[in-house]
Design an enzyme around this catalytic site. Sequence first.
Site, PDB file in Angstrom:
ATOM      1  N   LEU A  19       0.837  -1.205   0.000  1.00 38.35           N
ATOM      2  CA  LEU A  19       0.000   0.000   0.000  1.00 38.35           C
ATOM      3  C   LEU A  19       0.870   1.251   0.000  1.00 38.35           C
ATOM      4  O   LEU A  19       1.779   1.376   0.822  1.00 38.35           O
ATOM      5  CB  LEU A  19      -0.911   0.017   1.233  1.00 38.35           C
ATOM      6  CG  LEU A  19      -1.786   1.266   1.411  1.00 38.35           C
ATOM      7  CD1 LEU A  19      -2.833   1.352   0.299  1.00 38.35           C
ATOM      8  CD2 LEU A  19      -2.449   1.285   2.776  1.00 38.35           C
ATOM      9  N   ILE A  20       0.581   2.137  -0.933  1.00 36.21           N
ATOM     10  CA  ILE A  20       1.120   3.495  -0.908  1.00 36.21           C
ATOM     11  C   ILE A  20      -0.038   4.399  -0.533  1.00 36.21           C
ATOM     12  O   ILE A  20      -1.107   4.340  -1.156  1.00 36.21           O
ATOM     13  CB  ILE A  20       1.712   3.908  -2.278  1.00 36.21           C
ATOM     14  CG1 ILE A  20       2.824   2.946  -2.704  1.00 36.21           C
ATOM     15  CG2 ILE A  20       2.233   5.345  -2.213  1.00 36.21           C
ATOM     16  CD1 ILE A  20       4.028   2.901  -1.781  1.00 36.21           C
ATOM     17  N   GLN A  28       0.464   8.635  -3.911  1.00 36.10           N
ATOM     18  CA  GLN A  28       0.268   7.784  -5.084  1.00 36.10           C
ATOM     19  C   GLN A  28       0.524   8.553  -6.377  1.00 36.10           C
ATOM     20  O   GLN A  28       0.329   9.759  -6.447  1.00 36.10           O
ATOM     21  CB  GLN A  28      -1.151   7.200  -5.080  1.00 36.10           C
ATOM     22  CG  GLN A  28      -1.358   6.154  -3.994  1.00 36.10           C
ATOM     23  CD  GLN A  28      -2.782   5.633  -3.911  1.00 36.10           C
ATOM     24  OE1 GLN A  28      -3.625   5.971  -4.743  1.00 36.10           O
ATOM     25  NE2 GLN A  28      -3.068   4.817  -2.901  1.00 36.10           N
ATOM     26  N   GLY A  33       5.647   3.148  -5.507  1.00 35.56           N
ATOM     27  CA  GLY A  33       5.397   1.713  -5.602  1.00 35.56           C
ATOM     28  C   GLY A  33       6.502   0.997  -6.350  1.00 35.56           C
ATOM     29  O   GLY A  33       6.978  -0.068  -5.936  1.00 35.56           O
ATOM     30  N   ALA A  34       6.947   1.589  -7.463  1.00 27.82           N
ATOM     31  CA  ALA A  34       8.023   0.998  -8.262  1.00 27.82           C
ATOM     32  C   ALA A  34       9.337   1.006  -7.479  1.00 27.82           C
ATOM     33  O   ALA A  34      10.092   0.025  -7.502  1.00 27.82           O
ATOM     34  CB  ALA A  34       8.175   1.753  -9.581  1.00 27.82           C
ATOM     35  N   GLU A  71       1.026 -12.954  -3.661  1.00 35.95           N
ATOM     36  CA  GLU A  71      -0.206 -13.646  -3.285  1.00 35.95           C
ATOM     37  C   GLU A  71      -1.400 -12.943  -3.928  1.00 35.95           C
ATOM     38  O   GLU A  71      -1.676 -11.780  -3.631  1.00 35.95           O
ATOM     39  CB  GLU A  71      -0.352 -13.640  -1.759  1.00 35.95           C
ATOM     40  CG  GLU A  71      -1.619 -14.296  -1.239  1.00 35.95           C
ATOM     41  CD  GLU A  71      -1.734 -14.170   0.263  1.00 35.95           C
ATOM     42  OE1 GLU A  71      -2.855 -14.209   0.771  1.00 35.95           O
ATOM     43  OE2 GLU A  71      -0.690 -14.024   0.933  1.00 35.95           O
TER      44      GLU A  71
END
Length: 378
Positions: A200-201, A206, A211-212, A234
């Site tokens: 989660l960001i 965002q 995230g990257a 998952e």
Amino acid sequence: MEKKLAEYKCDTNEAISLKLGSEVAFGYKGLQIQLFYAAGNLSTLFKVKYTSKVTETFDCVEADDVEGKIREIIPAGFTCNTDDFISLLEKEANFKPFGTLLHTYTVHSEEAGELTYQIHKADVTCPGFREYHERLQTFLMWFIETASFIDADDDRWDFFLVFEKYNKDGETLYATVGYMTVYNYYVYPDKTRPRVSQMLILPPFQGEGHGAQLLEAVHRFYCSLPKVQDITAEDPSENYVKLRDYVLVKLCQGLPSFAVDKLHLGFSADMIKEAQDKLKINKKHARRVYEILRLRATDMSDEDKAREYRLEVKKRLFGPYRKNQRELAKMRKCLRPEELVSHMSQMDTQTQHEELEKSYQDVVEDYRRIIERLASQA
């Protein structure tokens, strides 16, 4: 009566600035659920306000226990007093990120200039981290529909945290940006398979590339461990798969086996081995990397080259349809004619071709976005 009751219904997504789902809270007028988190250690202020609340029972229906539901999610230790929360904010300068620093990077902001971020690896043995994580994981409930809490006491969990490092009034402060949890599964006889469980960001950060940065830092960390077999996720979302594609292509594009002059020779055993050995990337993910890099290296205006590429990708996509054909062959031996006709209609050849073409176009569209992003970061 119904009209009167309707006055006491509030949309919980409007009543709270964080996501609670599509539920409707009954029994209140002007409901406000206030949740404030300190930027660093996530100390929490929790308040419920409303202009009025039903005081009697209507048709055996009482006001929803909104406060009780929130209390089930947020851990003990929060305050309901604004002055106490302000006192906690004044102690934010004492907060320091948990664990080991893995990576530091900057992001340019038009308003603030160069902003500095850090990625740390932590575990439950870090003093104070268990309580911090209990507060941190509540964000999953506000922003992810199917989220659930994990058993952080299991020592096979790794935690990766992103913080913004900034200065205010001469002091260095840290703000929580996002995090990832990874579970280390055992692989016989002496390997582990880290599986990304949660990522989660937070919304204010965002769209800025965090995230990257987080996924790449985590990948590089596990690549350095000899006992790691490969890295998986998952039940990954579509957005996570796209993010992973981008990061893995970025990592693989410099490998000799993925050189431009090798791509047109097809997906090779060398690619599988080098991606596995050097970057802990499994065969399935390496194949997607190959397809993206080959698309980037292919002149799609050349009909022959475009056709060659299209057939190469469709060959992989055709796998599930080929499986259906094998199942149909088995069915011919054991099903009655009327049952066989029913299943055959579900596997109509024309429909398969149409679905295959649609899948191909969707895949290429996603691949082009990744290629564009790589070009913009070059």
